[in-house]
Design an enzyme around this catalytic site. Structure first.
Site, PDB file in Angstrom:
ATOM      1  N   LYS A 105       7.046   3.035   2.932  1.00  0.00           N
ATOM      2  CA  LYS A 105       6.799   3.479   1.286  1.00  0.00           C
ATOM      3  C   LYS A 105       5.669   4.440   1.060  1.00  0.00           C
ATOM      4  CE  LYS A 105       5.481   1.602  -3.022  1.00  0.00           C
ATOM      5  NZ  LYS A 105       4.039   1.695  -2.630  1.00  0.00           N
ATOM      6  N   HIS A 164       4.151  -6.299   2.100  1.00  0.00           N
ATOM      7  CA  HIS A 164       3.040  -6.566   2.851  1.00  0.00           C
ATOM      8  C   HIS A 164       3.401  -7.380   4.138  1.00  0.00           C
ATOM      9  CE1 HIS A 164       0.536  -5.297  -0.597  1.00  0.00           C
ATOM     10  NE2 HIS A 164       0.028  -4.450   0.560  1.00  0.00           N
ATOM     11  N   SER A 219       1.400  -3.200  -5.172  1.00  0.00           N
ATOM     12  CA  SER A 219       0.407  -4.036  -5.747  1.00  0.00           C
ATOM     13  C   SER A 219       0.100  -3.613  -7.367  1.00  0.00           C
ATOM     14  CB  SER A 219      -0.937  -3.901  -5.137  1.00  0.00           C
ATOM     15  OG  SER A 219      -0.670  -4.647  -3.780  1.00  0.00           O
TER      16      SER A 219
HETATM   17  P1  AMP Z   1      -1.600  -1.276   0.591  1.00  0.00           P
HETATM   18  O1  AMP Z   1      -2.201  -2.669   0.345  1.00  0.00           O
HETATM   19  O2  AMP Z   1      -1.100  -0.933  -0.517  1.00  0.00           O
HETATM   20  O3  AMP Z   1      -2.511  -0.442   1.465  1.00  0.00           O
HETATM   21  O4  AMP Z   1      -0.338  -1.540   1.845  1.00  0.00           O
HETATM   22  C1  AMP Z   1      -0.701  -2.278   3.196  1.00  0.00           C
HETATM   23  C2  AMP Z   1       0.634  -1.673   3.843  1.00  0.00           C
HETATM   24  O5  AMP Z   1       1.836  -1.974   3.041  1.00  0.00           O
HETATM   25  C3  AMP Z   1       0.836   0.089   3.955  1.00  0.00           C
HETATM   26  O6  AMP Z   1       1.021   0.210   5.258  1.00  0.00           O
HETATM   27  C4  AMP Z   1       1.734   0.043   2.971  1.00  0.00           C
HETATM   28  O7  AMP Z   1       2.602   1.141   3.326  1.00  0.00           O
HETATM   29  C5  AMP Z   1       2.647  -1.237   3.177  1.00  0.00           C
HETATM   30  N1  AMP Z   1       3.434  -1.624   1.995  1.00  0.00           N
HETATM   31  C6  AMP Z   1       3.240  -1.454   0.420  1.00  0.00           C
HETATM   32  N2  AMP Z   1       4.098  -1.654  -0.292  1.00  0.00           N
HETATM   33  C7  AMP Z   1       5.323  -1.878   0.702  1.00  0.00           C
HETATM   34  C8  AMP Z   1       6.532  -2.335   0.298  1.00  0.00           C
HETATM   35  N3  AMP Z   1       7.127  -2.250  -0.676  1.00  0.00           N
HETATM   36  N4  AMP Z   1       7.676  -2.228   1.329  1.00  0.00           N
HETATM   37  C9  AMP Z   1       6.972  -2.352   2.716  1.00  0.00           C
HETATM   38  N5  AMP Z   1       5.783  -1.958   3.076  1.00  0.00           N
HETATM   39  C10 AMP Z   1       5.027  -1.762   2.125  1.00  0.00           C
END
Ligand code: AMP
Length: 291
Positions: free
Chosen positions: A146, A35, A183
């Site tokens: 991802k 993130h 997460s």
């Molecule tokens: P989330 O909190 O899981 O909804 O993720 C929020 C944003 O962070 C989304 O655009 C995800 O694709 C991105 N994200 C989650 N994990 C990663 C990672 N390992 N590397 C890069 N971006 C990520």
């Protein structure tokens, strides 16, 4: 760093938007280095708003909504340190009101892959992203590669609705051993974490086979499947054309997504590679735009 809890308070962003393009990074919190890489790249280019909202409509009835990790104080501290201008962290009632009736449904790119074992997931994602775009009114939004299908589904919504927002995708951040940060990795025991390495290992093996000349999709899926034998359950192994996610039988001169999903203990994990063969060799490639 301002913390906004309601859409009305977002009027506080107007002064930033007047000075420079405003960037939104939507998240569900429990922030990790993946993130933060999105946030950092936004901050390099202007004022950034990060939304933190665990969106109930993108979770299925038997998924981990209630146990999804939350640590607002830690998230806020990390974002303030990076120079984020504002956090938007609304309650569920602010985003959905008393009932949930209107929603945004995905187009053709929302069929298959993650929607197979998560029906309704992309409707939840698009509904919340559309609400965030309408409320925050960002000029730019950054997403992680991802969640490749998520990027493409959002891109299709933005294009078809002619929303005026520029989309940027950032590469997947991994631990040193290759595991894509998520997460949901917090759910894994030490043994399960080792088991989870089969996802990135399988993709690396496929990349090596491609570098060695393999172009057959059935052969590559077979190879990935062998490498993922230690997963508790393989949800899918897909090799699709980018951006419209049509199935392929062989890779030729196109951009392709190699995407996998598997259950490891209590966690459902995903990983992927985006390779561009337009230049004749598969190299890492964007799904959306770049700065
Ligand atoms: P989330 O909190 O899981 O909804 O993720 C929020 C944003 O962070 C989304 O655009 C995800 O694709 C991105 N994200 C989650 N994990 C990663 C990672 N390992 N590397 C890069 N971006 C990520």
């Amino acid at each position: 760093m301002d913390v906004f809890r309601t859409a009305a308070e977002l009027a506080g962003l107007d002064e930033w938007r007047a000075k420079a393009p405003l960037t939104l990074v939507p998240t569900m919190g429990a922030l990790h280095a993946g993130h933060l890489s999105l946030v950092r790249s936004g901050v390099e280019h202007g004022p950034v708003v990060v939304s933190i909202f665990v969106n109930p409509t993108q979770f299925g009835p038997h998924e981990d909504l209630s146990s999804y990790p939350r640590d607002e104080a830690k998230d806020f501290a990390a974002l303030a340190e990076l120079g984020v201008k504002a956090v938007y962290a609304p309650q569920v009632a602010e985003m959905y009101g008393a009932d949930v009736s209107a929603s945004v449904e995905p187009g053709s790119r929302g069929i298959g892959l993650c929607s197979g074992d998560r029906p309704g997931h992309f409707s939840g994602v698009l509904t919340i992203v559309a609400k965030l775009f309408a409320q925050v009114k960002p000029d730019v939004a950054i997403f992680g590669r991802k969640d490749a299908q998520q990027c493409l589904v959002i891109d299709q919504m933005v294009a078809e609705m002619k929303l005026v927002v520029r989309l940027i995708d950032m590469p997947t951040v991994r631990d040193d051993d290759g595991l894509a940060l998520s997460s949901r990795n917090l759910y894994l025991s030490a043994t399960q974490r080792r088991q989870a390495l089969c996802l990135s290992r399988a993709l690396t093996a496929a990349r090596q086979a491609i570098a060695g000349g393999e172009r057959g999709v059935a052969e590559l899926r077979e190879l990935i499947s062998r490498e993922m034998a230690s997963a508790d359950k393989v949800e899918y192994i897909e090799i699709r054309r980018v951006p419209n996610l049509e199935p392929l039988t062989a890779i030729s001169r196109e951009k392709v997504l190699l995407a996998v999903a598997a259950r490891i203990g209590p966690a459902r994990l995903i990983d992927n590679l985006v390779l561009d063969f337009a230049a004749g060799v598969g190299c890492d490639s964007h799904l959306l735009g770049s700065w």
